[in-house]
Design a protein around this motif. Structure first.
Motif: not given
Length: 370
Positions: A180-195, A291-297
Motif C-alpha cells: 500500500l505504501i509503495y502504491a501511495l509512493y508511486l502516486m506521490f512521485s508520478l501524479v501529485t508531486h512529480p516536480g 539506483s535508489l528507485g530500484s532499492s525502493v521497489q
C-alpha cells in the motif's frame, strides 16, 4: 546537444553489441555442457553486457520523453524482472536463504554499489554534478521505512511467547502495508508531486530540457527494445545464476555471501550499466532514480510479493523476520545513503565512500563460516 554528440552517445551504449554472440553460446553450453559451470558463467556474463547496454539506451530515450523520474522507474521495474524470476525459481525449490539474501543484497547493492559506481564514473568526467535533493531524500526516507519493516518482525520473533504462526501473520500484515505504501509512493512521485522528482537540469518552464539535434526515437521502438532486452537479460541471468552456486561452492563460500553479493550483483547488471552510463552523460538524476528507485521497489514491492507468493509456491511460507546481520546492513546502508543524498551535489570522492562501505560489508560476509 549537437548531432555529433548524439551519435557519440549512441555509440557509447551500442559498442558492445558484438558481444551478443555470447547469447547463443551461453544457451548452448547450458543445454549441451551443463556441468561446465565456469564456461557457462563466463559466457553468460559477457552476454549480459550488450543486453544491459541496449536496455540503458532505450531507458534514456524514454526518459527524454517522460522525464527522469518515470524513466528511472521504468528501468528499475524492467531491471528487477530478472531478480523476480530467479527468486520465484528459488522459492519453488524451497531455497529461502538464497531468496532472503538476494533481496537484501539487491537493496544494499543498488544503494551503495550502483550509486557509488555512478557517482565515481560521473565525478571522473565532471568535477561536480548536481541532482535534485528533494527526490533523493524522499527515496532515502522510503528505504529507512523498509528497514523499520524488517527490524520489527526480527525483534518480534525474539519476543517471549512469539510463535512461528504469529510471525507469519505479522509478516503478511506488514507485506500488505508495504504494498500500500509503495502504491501511495508511486502516486506521490508520478501524479501529485512529480516536480520533487524532476531533474535539476530543467528549462525555465520546468520541462525537461530539449537539446538541439536530440530527437528521441519513436516511442514504440524504445519500448520494443526495452522489452526484448529485458526478456533476454532475465533468461541469461537465470542461466548465469544457475552456474554460480555450484562454481563458488567449490571454494567454500557461505550461502549468504553468494546470495547477497554474487547473485544480487549479477542480477542487477542492467541497472549498473544504465546508471553509470547516465552519470557519464551528466544525468545524475536518472542515476539516482535508477539506483535508489530500484532499492525502493525491491524493498517495498518485490520482497512483499515474494513473501505472499511463498504461501502458494514452494514447500513452506517465508516471513519478514530476516537474519539480524542482513537487517543491520540495510539500516547502515540507508543511513549512509541519506547522508550522501542530502546536499544535491556529487563528486568522485562521494562515490568512493559508498563503494568502500559496500566492499567492507562484502568482505565481512565473505569471511563468514560456510
Amino acid at each position: 546537444m549537437k548531432l555529433g554528440a548524439q551519435k557519440e552517445k549512441w555509440e557509447e551504449s551500442m559498442w558492445m553489441s558484438w558481444l551478443l554472440v555470447f547469447v547463443p553460446i551461453a544457451v548452448a553450453l547450458e543445454f549441451f555442457a551443463s556441468h561446465q559451470y565456469l564456461l557457462i558463467f563466463v559466457a553468460s556474463s559477457l552476454a549480459i553486457l550488450p543486453l544491459a547496454g541496449w536496455m540503458g539506451h532505450a531507458t534514456e530515450q524514454l526518459a527524454d520523453r517522460m522525464g527522469e523520474g518515470v524513466g528511472g522507474l521504468l528501468n528499475a521495474t524492467f531491471g528487477n524482472a530478472a531478480e523476480l524470476i530467479i527468486a520465484f525459481v528459488a522459492l519453488h525449490a524451497g531455497l529461502h536463504q538464497v531468496v532472503e539474501a538476494s533481496i537484501i543484497g539487491s537493496v544494499v547493492g543498488n544503494m551503495l554499489l550502483v550509486l557509488g559506481a555512478a557517482m565515481l564514473a560521473g565525478g571522473i568526467r565532471y568535477p561536480e554534478q548536481r541532482f535534485n535533493p528533494l527526490g533523493a531524500r524522499s527515496q532515502a526516507t522510503m528505504l529507512m521505512l523498509a528497514a523499520v519493516a524488517l527490524i520489527l518482525p526480527a525483534a518480534f520473533q525474539e519476543a517471549e511467547g512469539a510463535t512461528a504462526a504469529m510471525v507469519h501473520r505479522l509478516s503478511v500484515s506488514f507485506c500488505v502495508v508495504l504494498l500500500l505504501i509503495y502504491a501511495l509512493y508511486l502516486m506521490f512521485s508520478l501524479v501529485t508531486h512529480p516536480g520533487q522528482f524532476r531533474s535539476s537540469a530543467t528549462t525555465e518552464n520546468d520541462a525537461p530540457a530539449q537539446h538541439e539535434g536530440n530527437a528521441p526515437q519513436p516511442l514504440w521502438r524504445s519500448l520494443t527494445i526495452l522489452a526484448a532486452a529485458t526478456a533476454g537479460t532475465a533468461w541469461i541471468s537465470e542461466i548465469m545464476v544457475g552456474s554460480i552456486e555450484p562454481m563458488v561452492h567449490q571454494f567454500g563460500f557461505s550461502g549468504v555471501f553468494v546470495g547477497a553479493f554474487v547473485v544480487a550483483i549479477l542480477g542487477n547488471a542492467a541497472e549498473h550499466a544504465t546508471a553509470i552510463t547516465a552519470a557519464l552523460n551528466n544525468r545524475l538524476d536518472l542515476s539516482f532514480s535508477i539506483s535508489l528507485g530500484s532499492s525502493v521497489q525491491v524493498a517495498l514491492f518485490v520482497a512483499p510479493v515474494l513473501i505472499l507468493a511463498s504461501h502458494f509456491v514452494g514447500q513452506a511460507p517465508m516471513d519478514l523476520a530476516f537474519r539480524p546481520d542482513l537487517v543491520l546492513i540495510v539500516v547502515m546502508s540507508g543511513l549512509v545513503t541519506a547522508q550522501v543524498a542530502g546536499d544535491g551535489r556529487s563528486d568522485w570522492f562521494k562515490g568512493v565512500q559508498l563503494l568502500v562501505v559496500y566492499f567492507a560489508m562484502a568482505l565481512t560476509f565473505f569471511f563468514l563460516p560456510a
